[in-house]
Design a protein around this motif. Structure first.
Motif, PDB file in Angstrom:
ATOM      1  N   ILE A  21       0.863  -1.184   0.000  1.00 21.09           N
ATOM      2  CA  ILE A  21       0.000   0.000   0.000  1.00 21.09           C
ATOM      3  C   ILE A  21       0.893   1.225   0.000  1.00 21.09           C
ATOM      4  O   ILE A  21       1.729   1.398   0.895  1.00 21.09           O
ATOM      5  CB  ILE A  21      -0.927   0.007   1.234  1.00 21.09           C
ATOM      6  N   HIS A  22       0.739   2.069  -1.006  1.00 27.64           N
ATOM      7  CA  HIS A  22       1.597   3.247  -1.120  1.00 27.64           C
ATOM      8  C   HIS A  22       1.396   4.168   0.086  1.00 27.64           C
ATOM      9  O   HIS A  22       0.269   4.526   0.432  1.00 27.64           O
ATOM     10  CB  HIS A  22       1.287   4.015  -2.399  1.00 27.64           C
ATOM     11  N   GLY A  23       2.499   4.527   0.726  1.00 26.04           N
ATOM     12  CA  GLY A  23       2.449   5.438   1.860  1.00 26.04           C
ATOM     13  C   GLY A  23       2.234   4.770   3.203  1.00 26.04           C
ATOM     14  O   GLY A  23       2.093   5.452   4.215  1.00 26.04           O
ATOM     15  N   GLU A  24       2.221   3.437   3.243  1.00 29.63           N
ATOM     16  CA  GLU A  24       1.949   2.739   4.494  1.00 29.63           C
ATOM     17  C   GLU A  24       3.126   2.865   5.456  1.00 29.63           C
ATOM     18  O   GLU A  24       4.294   2.944   5.051  1.00 29.63           O
ATOM     19  CB  GLU A  24       1.674   1.261   4.213  1.00 29.63           C
ATOM     20  N   THR A  25       2.836   2.840   6.751  1.00 35.11           N
ATOM     21  CA  THR A  25       3.903   2.846   7.749  1.00 35.11           C
ATOM     22  C   THR A  25       4.560   1.476   7.795  1.00 35.11           C
ATOM     23  O   THR A  25       3.943   0.453   7.470  1.00 35.11           O
ATOM     24  CB  THR A  25       3.377   3.196   9.145  1.00 35.11           C
ATOM     25  N   THR A  26       5.817   1.441   8.219  1.00 33.51           N
ATOM     26  CA  THR A  26       6.534   0.168   8.319  1.00 33.51           C
ATOM     27  C   THR A  26       5.881  -0.743   9.351  1.00 33.51           C
ATOM     28  O   THR A  26       5.716  -1.940   9.121  1.00 33.51           O
ATOM     29  CB  THR A  26       8.003   0.420   8.696  1.00 33.51           C
ATOM     30  N   GLY A  27       5.493  -0.180  10.495  1.00 30.29           N
ATOM     31  CA  GLY A  27       4.853  -0.995  11.523  1.00 30.29           C
ATOM     32  C   GLY A  27       3.562  -1.616  11.037  1.00 30.29           C
ATOM     33  O   GLY A  27       3.241  -2.766  11.360  1.00 30.29           O
ATOM     34  N   SER A  28       2.804  -0.878  10.255  1.00 31.15           N
ATOM     35  CA  SER A  28       1.556  -1.393   9.707  1.00 31.15           C
ATOM     36  C   SER A  28       1.817  -2.548   8.747  1.00 31.15           C
ATOM     37  O   SER A  28       1.146  -3.579   8.781  1.00 31.15           O
ATOM     38  CB  SER A  28       0.804  -0.271   8.988  1.00 31.15           C
ATOM     39  N   PHE A  29       2.819  -2.393   7.870  1.00 31.03           N
ATOM     40  CA  PHE A  29       3.144  -3.467   6.926  1.00 31.03           C
ATOM     41  C   PHE A  29       3.587  -4.732   7.657  1.00 31.03           C
ATOM     42  O   PHE A  29       3.176  -5.845   7.306  1.00 31.03           O
ATOM     43  CB  PHE A  29       4.244  -2.999   5.971  1.00 31.03           C
ATOM     44  N   LEU A  30       4.416  -4.574   8.677  1.00 32.66           N
ATOM     45  CA  LEU A  30       4.878  -5.739   9.433  1.00 32.66           C
ATOM     46  C   LEU A  30       3.716  -6.413  10.163  1.00 32.66           C
ATOM     47  O   LEU A  30       3.621  -7.647  10.197  1.00 32.66           O
ATOM     48  CB  LEU A  30       5.958  -5.325  10.424  1.00 32.66           C
ATOM     49  N   ALA A  31       2.824  -5.613  10.738  1.00 33.36           N
ATOM     50  CA  ALA A  31       1.675  -6.177  11.453  1.00 33.36           C
ATOM     51  C   ALA A  31       0.767  -6.936  10.492  1.00 33.36           C
ATOM     52  O   ALA A  31       0.278  -8.028  10.813  1.00 33.36           O
ATOM     53  CB  ALA A  31       0.912  -5.076  12.170  1.00 33.36           C
ATOM     54  N   ARG A  32       0.519  -6.374   9.309  1.00 30.69           N
ATOM     55  CA  ARG A  32      -0.335  -7.059   8.336  1.00 30.69           C
ATOM     56  C   ARG A  32       0.310  -8.357   7.855  1.00 30.69           C
ATOM     57  O   ARG A  32      -0.357  -9.378   7.669  1.00 30.69           O
ATOM     58  CB  ARG A  32      -0.610  -6.148   7.139  1.00 30.69           C
ATOM     59  N   LEU A  54       8.646  -4.124  22.508  1.00 28.23           N
ATOM     60  CA  LEU A  54       7.248  -3.762  22.334  1.00 28.23           C
ATOM     61  C   LEU A  54       6.674  -3.141  23.599  1.00 28.23           C
ATOM     62  O   LEU A  54       7.088  -3.500  24.714  1.00 28.23           O
ATOM     63  CB  LEU A  54       6.411  -4.988  21.947  1.00 28.23           C
ATOM     64  N   PRO A  55       5.700  -2.236  23.467  1.00 29.45           N
ATOM     65  CA  PRO A  55       4.980  -1.751  24.643  1.00 29.45           C
ATOM     66  C   PRO A  55       4.280  -2.906  25.359  1.00 29.45           C
ATOM     67  O   PRO A  55       4.055  -3.977  24.770  1.00 29.45           O
ATOM     68  CB  PRO A  55       3.962  -0.770  24.043  1.00 29.45           C
ATOM     69  N   ALA A  56       3.911  -2.677  26.604  1.00 30.40           N
ATOM     70  CA  ALA A  56       3.303  -3.742  27.403  1.00 30.40           C
ATOM     71  C   ALA A  56       2.033  -4.281  26.772  1.00 30.40           C
ATOM     72  O   ALA A  56       1.732  -5.482  26.873  1.00 30.40           O
ATOM     73  CB  ALA A  56       3.014  -3.220  28.817  1.00 30.40           C
ATOM     74  N   ASP A  57       1.264  -3.415  26.102  1.00 33.68           N
ATOM     75  CA  ASP A  57       0.022  -3.863  25.481  1.00 33.68           C
ATOM     76  C   ASP A  57       0.183  -4.196  24.003  1.00 33.68           C
ATOM     77  O   ASP A  57      -0.793  -4.311  23.272  1.00 33.68           O
ATOM     78  CB  ASP A  57      -1.075  -2.819  25.666  1.00 33.68           C
ATOM     79  N   GLY A  58       1.435  -4.355  23.555  1.00 36.71           N
ATOM     80  CA  GLY A  58       1.681  -4.725  22.170  1.00 36.71           C
ATOM     81  C   GLY A  58       1.817  -3.510  21.268  1.00 36.71           C
ATOM     82  O   GLY A  58       1.483  -2.383  21.646  1.00 36.71           O
ATOM     83  N   LEU A  59       2.315  -3.743  20.080  1.00 35.65           N
ATOM     84  CA  LEU A  59       2.519  -2.662  19.127  1.00 35.65           C
ATOM     85  C   LEU A  59       1.209  -2.286  18.449  1.00 35.65           C
ATOM     86  O   LEU A  59       0.466  -3.153  17.989  1.00 35.65           O
ATOM     87  CB  LEU A  59       3.550  -3.065  18.072  1.00 35.65           C
ATOM     88  N   SER A  60       0.926  -0.997  18.378  1.00 33.26           N
ATOM     89  CA  SER A  60      -0.228  -0.481  17.656  1.00 33.26           C
ATOM     90  C   SER A  60       0.285   0.393  16.521  1.00 33.26           C
ATOM     91  O   SER A  60       0.895   1.434  16.778  1.00 33.26           O
ATOM     92  CB  SER A  60      -1.131   0.343  18.575  1.00 33.26           C
ATOM     93  N   PRO A  61       0.093   0.002  15.249  1.00 31.43           N
ATOM     94  CA  PRO A  61       0.641   0.792  14.138  1.00 31.43           C
ATOM     95  C   PRO A  61       0.139   2.232  14.107  1.00 31.43           C
ATOM     96  O   PRO A  61       0.808   3.097  13.551  1.00 31.43           O
ATOM     97  CB  PRO A  61       0.173   0.021  12.898  1.00 31.43           C
ATOM     98  N   GLY A  62      -1.011   2.500  14.694  1.00 28.14           N
ATOM     99  CA  GLY A  62      -1.496   3.869  14.753  1.00 28.14           C
ATOM    100  C   GLY A  62      -0.847   4.682  15.845  1.00 28.14           C
ATOM    101  O   GLY A  62      -1.017   5.903  15.906  1.00 28.14           O
ATOM    102  N   ARG A  63      -0.078   4.005  16.684  1.00 28.44           N
ATOM    103  CA  ARG A  63       0.530   4.673  17.838  1.00 28.44           C
ATOM    104  C   ARG A  63       2.060   4.653  17.783  1.00 28.44           C
ATOM    105  O   ARG A  63       2.719   5.575  18.262  1.00 28.44           O
ATOM    106  CB  ARG A  63       0.047   3.978  19.107  1.00 28.44           C
ATOM    107  N   GLU A  64       2.625   3.590  17.208  1.00 28.03           N
ATOM    108  CA  GLU A  64       4.081   3.447  17.150  1.00 28.03           C
ATOM    109  C   GLU A  64       4.543   3.110  15.732  1.00 28.03           C
ATOM    110  O   GLU A  64       3.798   2.533  14.948  1.00 28.03           O
ATOM    111  CB  GLU A  64       4.575   2.335  18.096  1.00 28.03           C
TER     112      GLU A  64
END
Length: 366
Positions: A21-32, A54-64
């Motif tokens: 997806i053009h413009g996607e964050t790296t964290g989002s791509f890894l999560a998907r 990772l944060p205690a509650d896991g990685l959130s691509p919208g947050r990290e």
């Protein structure tokens, strides 16, 4: 019960290649990628190297965001069976410049200032759960015309289906940008700023904007709805701004006549009041009448752009709502508020009335 995750992942453990997806964050791509292949995200990150705590509650691509050094990118290329150039073209976080400046892998929170947080991707034409790099822009319509994407307040989407006029406004915005190049998009950014000023002040289109908020079922989140509901009037204003751009270097050009004509187009009473003129006055201070001059530039689009005031910064990527405005007030802050005083101009320059601007064009402090 044993952990099904292999001790070391190989390309065979990730048989499903998620679409880029053009413009996607790296964290989002890894999560998907991890989700599509039934793997826990920490297992994929462990395979890319050390440092991904990772944060205690896991990685959130919208947050990290996940920052990768060169070694991690090389490993990722093998795991997802894609070329590094493919990934770099799609993911801004994996461009050669960004990789070169990343010495070690890390997970970092997105900054909190407006325009820094990523935007949730449209789930109708992109994959649900994906996030896009904002590039300094807080919102924009999706290309499919059925959702607006916004990074404010943790990220949210607005379903624009109930209001066909929003789709028609998007079509007109596209036509303006196609005809004028980035100049058309820059004028839309200016017009959007003016319309948001009017929304905050309850001016010009207040009644119709309230009706649109009700139709979108955002009566409890009117502030979130504002960038969307003012869009049709912003497009009309941008078209009128271009008409002024064409006139302001001609003999006899009158800003007063232009404002009067604008009132007949936009104001319910046919007249823009003195209070409603305030944001237009700030815009006209920069787009003032000037003597005729020969435009410079290699192409027509370049010549149009070069005639805009200096505060217009040419966008680094194409698309709608990518060009920044020359009007520097920040939606969400009081229109009279300053977060700091510019050390170059003491807040006197048009760029720094509301917030200090890094490229201040004003005179140094005396």
């Amino acid at each position: 019960m044993t952990d099904p995750t292999p001790a070391h992942l190989t390309v065979d453990d990730l048989p499903i290649r998620v679409p880029l997806i053009h413009g996607e964050t790296t964290g989002s791509f890894l999560a998907r990628t991890a989700t599509a292949n039934g793997l826990p995200l920490p297992a994929l990150l462990d395979e890319l190297g050390d440092g991904y705590e990772l944060p205690a509650d896991g990685l959130s691509p919208g947050r990290e965001e996940v920052d990768l050094p060169a070694e991690a990118l090389a490993r990722l290329v093998l795991l997802v069976d894609r070329d590094a150039d493919q990934l770099a073209r799609a993911l801004p976080g994996l461009t050669p410049d960004r990789i070169a400046e990343t010495e070690a892998g890390r997970i970092t929170p997105w900054p909190q200032e407006p325009g820094a947080a990523p935007l949730p991707a449209c789930p109708l034409c992109m994959e649900p759960g994906a996030w896009l790099v904002a590039h300094g822009h807080r919102w924009r319509p999706c290309g499919c015309g059925r959702r607006w994407m916004a990074g404010d307040d943790g990220g949210y989407l607005v379903d624009t289906g109930p209001l066909p006029e929003l789709g028609r406004a998007l079509k007109r915005h596209r036509a303006l940008a196609h005809r004028l190049g980035p100049t058309g998009d820059a004028l839309l950014a200016d017009a959007h700023q003016v319309a948001l000023w009017w929304w905050v002040s309850g001016q010009v289109g207040a009644k119709v904007w309230r009706e649109r908020e009700d139709t979108l079922r955002l009566t409890r989140h009117r502030r979130r709805a504002a960038p969307v509901v003012v869009y049709p009037e912003a497009v009309t204003l941008a078209e009128a701004m271009w008409a002024w751009e064409e006139k302001r270097r001609r003999p006899g050009a009158s800003a007063e006549e232009w404002v009067e004509g604008l009132g007949r187009q936009l104001a319910p009473t046919g007249v823009i009041s003195r209070r409603e003129r305030a944001p237009l006055t700030y815009w006209l201070e920069q787009h003032r009448t000037e003597p005729a001059s020969k435009p410079v530039g290699r192409t027509t689009a370049d010549r149009r752009w070069n005639r805009l005031p200096d505060l217009h910064q040419r966008p680094t990527e194409s698309g709608l709502l990518r060009a920044p405005s020359c009007l520097m007030w920040v939606y969400g802050l009081p229109l009279t508020e300053t977060s700091a005083v510019c050390p170059q101009c003491d807040g006197r320059a048009p760029s720094c009335r509301w917030v200090p601007y890094s490229g201040c064009t004003g005179a140094p402090r005396k």
